[in-house]
Design a protein around this motif. Structure first.
Motif, PDB file in Angstrom:
ATOM      1  N   LEU A 179       0.890  -1.015   0.129  1.00 14.45           N
ATOM      2  CA  LEU A 179      -0.005   0.089   0.012  1.00 14.45           C
ATOM      3  C   LEU A 179       0.812   1.320  -0.046  1.00 14.45           C
ATOM      4  O   LEU A 179       1.928   1.160   0.627  1.00 14.45           O
ATOM      5  CB  LEU A 179      -0.902   0.116   1.298  1.00 14.45           C
ATOM      6  N   GLN A 180       0.628   2.204  -0.994  1.00 15.90           N
ATOM      7  CA  GLN A 180       1.455   3.541  -1.111  1.00 15.90           C
ATOM      8  C   GLN A 180       0.267   4.751  -0.766  1.00 15.90           C
ATOM      9  O   GLN A 180      -0.386   4.799  -1.725  1.00 15.90           O
ATOM     10  CB  GLN A 180       2.077   3.380  -2.248  1.00 15.90           C
ATOM     11  N   ALA A 181       0.464   5.277   0.265  1.00 12.33           N
ATOM     12  CA  ALA A 181      -0.268   6.477   0.613  1.00 12.33           C
ATOM     13  C   ALA A 181       0.478   7.870   0.297  1.00 12.33           C
ATOM     14  O   ALA A 181       1.646   8.014   0.405  1.00 12.33           O
ATOM     15  CB  ALA A 181      -0.574   6.682   1.993  1.00 12.33           C
ATOM     16  N   PHE A 182      -0.464   8.628  -0.192  1.00 12.98           N
ATOM     17  CA  PHE A 182       0.244  10.072  -0.402  1.00 12.98           C
ATOM     18  C   PHE A 182      -0.944  11.106  -0.538  1.00 12.98           C
ATOM     19  O   PHE A 182      -2.255  10.729  -0.419  1.00 12.98           O
ATOM     20  CB  PHE A 182       0.921  10.007  -1.891  1.00 12.98           C
ATOM     21  N   GLY A 183      -0.534  12.482  -0.574  1.00 11.25           N
ATOM     22  CA  GLY A 183      -1.378  13.505  -0.738  1.00 11.25           C
ATOM     23  C   GLY A 183      -1.194  14.386   0.790  1.00 11.25           C
ATOM     24  O   GLY A 183      -2.093  15.297   0.762  1.00 11.25           O
ATOM     25  N   GLY A 184      -0.668  13.998   1.743  1.00 12.97           N
ATOM     26  CA  GLY A 184      -0.577  14.782   2.838  1.00 12.97           C
ATOM     27  C   GLY A 184       0.316  16.031   2.534  1.00 12.97           C
ATOM     28  O   GLY A 184       0.509  16.353   1.389  1.00 12.97           O
ATOM     29  N   GLY A 185      -0.188  17.115   3.711  1.00 12.99           N
ATOM     30  CA  GLY A 185       0.719  18.333   3.476  1.00 12.99           C
ATOM     31  C   GLY A 185       0.302  19.169   4.595  1.00 12.99           C
ATOM     32  O   GLY A 185      -0.299  18.994   5.447  1.00 12.99           O
TER      33      GLY A 185
END
Length: 122
Positions: free
Chosen positions: A3-9
């Motif tokens: 699983l690869q999560a992204f989109g934080g900031g």
């Protein structure tokens, strides 16, 4: 399974972010997906979960009405739309997966992404 999560900031209070998590390695769509988060010095906690079909969704009380979980099985991706963000939503957000039914406990989930940091400034 990966699983690869992204989109934080970094976002100001009241703002919005959308997290995404791409799943690979499952041979079918018969798995549930969830988002957890862990703030500094705190235990990892359940945020939202969705069944394999998308028909069943669960939310923590602290995010109900502000966050929406969804999934696209064709893209093998789960999303977390976060609106009306608050400073207390600051945490590392993790996506997780398990076969079949949903659950709210960390121990129920077999597979985890690497996490993506969300910081909400006041």
């Amino acid at each position: 399974v990966q699983l690869q999560a992204f989109g934080g900031g970094l976002v100001q209070a009241g703002g919005s972010l959308r997290l995404s998590c791409v799943v690979s390695g499952f041979t079918s769509s018969w798995y549930s997906l969830a988002w957890f988060r862990q703030a500094s010095g705190k235990e990892r906690e359940f945020v939202a979960g969705i069944s394999w079909s998308g028909d069943s969704r669960q939310y923590a009380d602290s995010v109900k009405g502000r966050f929406t979980i969804s999934r696209d099985n064709a893209k093998k991706t789960v999303y977390l739309q976060m609106n009306s963000l608050k400073p207390e939503d600051t945490a590392i957000y993790y996506c997780a997966s398990k076969p079949f039914g949903t659950g709210r406990e960390v121990s129920e989930y077999h597979y985890w992404g690497q996490g993506t940091l969300v910081t909400v400034s006041s």
